[in-house]
Design an enzyme around this catalytic site. Structure first.
Site, short mmCIF file in Angstrom:
data_model
loop_
_atom_site.label_atom_id
_atom_site.label_comp_id
_atom_site.label_asym_id
_atom_site.label_seq_id
_atom_site.Cartn_x
_atom_site.Cartn_y
_atom_site.Cartn_z
N TYR A 1 0.83 -1.22 0.00
CA TYR A 1 0.00 0.00 0.00
C TYR A 1 0.86 1.27 0.00
O TYR A 1 0.47 2.28 -0.57
CB TYR A 1 -0.98 -0.03 1.17
CG TYR A 1 -2.11 -1.00 0.88
CD1 TYR A 1 -2.13 -2.28 1.46
CD2 TYR A 1 -3.10 -0.69 -0.05
CE1 TYR A 1 -3.13 -3.19 1.14
CE2 TYR A 1 -4.10 -1.59 -0.37
CZ TYR A 1 -4.11 -2.84 0.22
OH TYR A 1 -5.10 -3.75 -0.11
N HIS B 1 -14.56 0.29 -0.48
CA HIS B 1 -13.39 -0.55 -0.16
C HIS B 1 -12.33 0.24 0.61
O HIS B 1 -11.18 -0.20 0.71
CB HIS B 1 -12.77 -1.12 -1.45
CG HIS B 1 -13.66 -2.13 -2.12
ND1 HIS B 1 -13.44 -2.58 -3.40
CD2 HIS B 1 -14.77 -2.76 -1.69
CE1 HIS B 1 -14.39 -3.45 -3.71
NE2 HIS B 1 -15.21 -3.57 -2.70
N THR C 1 -15.45 -1.27 -14.28
CA THR C 1 -15.31 -2.37 -13.34
C THR C 1 -15.61 -3.70 -14.04
O THR C 1 -16.51 -3.78 -14.87
CB THR C 1 -16.22 -2.21 -12.09
OG1 THR C 1 -16.03 -3.32 -11.21
CG2 THR C 1 -17.69 -2.07 -12.47
#
Ligand code: BV8
Length: 221
Positions: A53, A104, A171
């Site tokens: 991340y 998310h 998506t």
């Protein structure tokens, strides 16, 4: 076009250089999602997850919103559209959007795995960073991993049920419960539209295909 709910995925930010997950060369072809996007992976090796991340946060720092992000910000300002995203980047906010529902989570937020406190994430994070609230050394990204409950589901589902149009942008329709939103919309009699580089395979009333930076501004206009 009454009430609109827009769900976006990685394809919205692809042309801003953030990469997608399941296209050729995508993120999941370079990382095992079980290692970096599950609570088990974090428990096993928190440093590996933070490195994953931290790299994406650094990538985001050099990225700019593209014309699709700007068009969605305009759509929200003009029509009050609800912007739901699976993306953890903040490019919609940087383009001027507000109240984006990040189901998310977000790269720019950190959370304490011990007490649940959340705060603005530094660019590079590590598990030893003490929680500002309880001082536990249990810092994690405020990201929803596989097996974890997505955020804002109640408000998202209520907005979809009350919408006139549900639009999915960029998506693949692979990850649930987001992938099931189009079915919920159709079951509620809501019109559905897909904007993508190519058909995702989910069933929509209409589809417009091409790069988001071209087709989203054209559709919003
Ligand atoms: C959960 C972390 C329990 C953040 C991610 C049924 C119901 C509920 C759950 C499940 C279920 N079946 C299976 C599950 C479990 C699981 C799941 O869905 N597994 C899949 C793999 C089968 N779901 C979960 O674990 C979820 N949680 O279930 O909790 C629960 C839930 C509800 C109710 C009760 C209990 C948690 C899911 C979240 C996981 N976190 N990532 C991060 O690191 O980013 S998921 C990951 O995939 C990313 O977040 C990403 O956002 C998401 C979806 O991917 P996409 O955005 O679609 O990206 P992708 O690469 O796949 O596709 C890109 C698309 O863009 C393509 O279509 C391409 O054509 C297009 N494109 C490319 N370039 C462009 C373009 N389009 C336009 N222009 C371009 N230039």
């Amino acid at each position: 076009m009454g009430k609109i709910v827009v769900l976006s995925g990685a394809g919205l930010s692809a042309e801003s250089g953030l990469g997608t997950f399941r296209d050729a060369g995508g993120i999941w072809s370079r990382y095992d999602l079980n290692d970096v996007a599950t609570p088990e992976g974090f428990a096993r090796d928190p440093s590996q997850v933070h490195a994953f991340y931290n790299a994406r946060r650094a990538n985001l720092a050099g990225a700019r919103p593209n014309a699709a992000h700007a068009a969605l910000a305009r759509l929200q300002a003009a029509r009050g559209a609800t912007l739901v995203t699976q993306n953890v980047d903040t490019l919609l906010e940087q383009a001027g959007a507000n109240d984006v529902l990040h189901m998310h989570g977000r790269l720019d937020r950190a959370k304490c795995a011990a007490c649940g406190h959340d705060w603005d994430a530094p660019l590079a994070m590590q598990a030893e960073d003490p929680c500002p609230a309880c001082a536990a050394r249990a810092t994690r990204p405020d990201i929803v991993w596989f097996g974890e409950m997505p955020k804002e589901l109640d408000i998202i589902e209520a907005r979809i049920a009350a919408a006139d149009l549900f639009v999915a942008i960029g998506t693949s329709g692979t990850v649930y419960p987001a992938a099931g939103f189009v079915d919920m919309a159709r079951a509620c009699g809501v019109a559905t539209l897909e904007l993508n580089l190519e058909a995702s395979g989910s069933v929509f009333d209409r589809g417009i295909y091409g790069p988001a930076s071209e087709i989203v501004p054209a559709w919003v206009a």
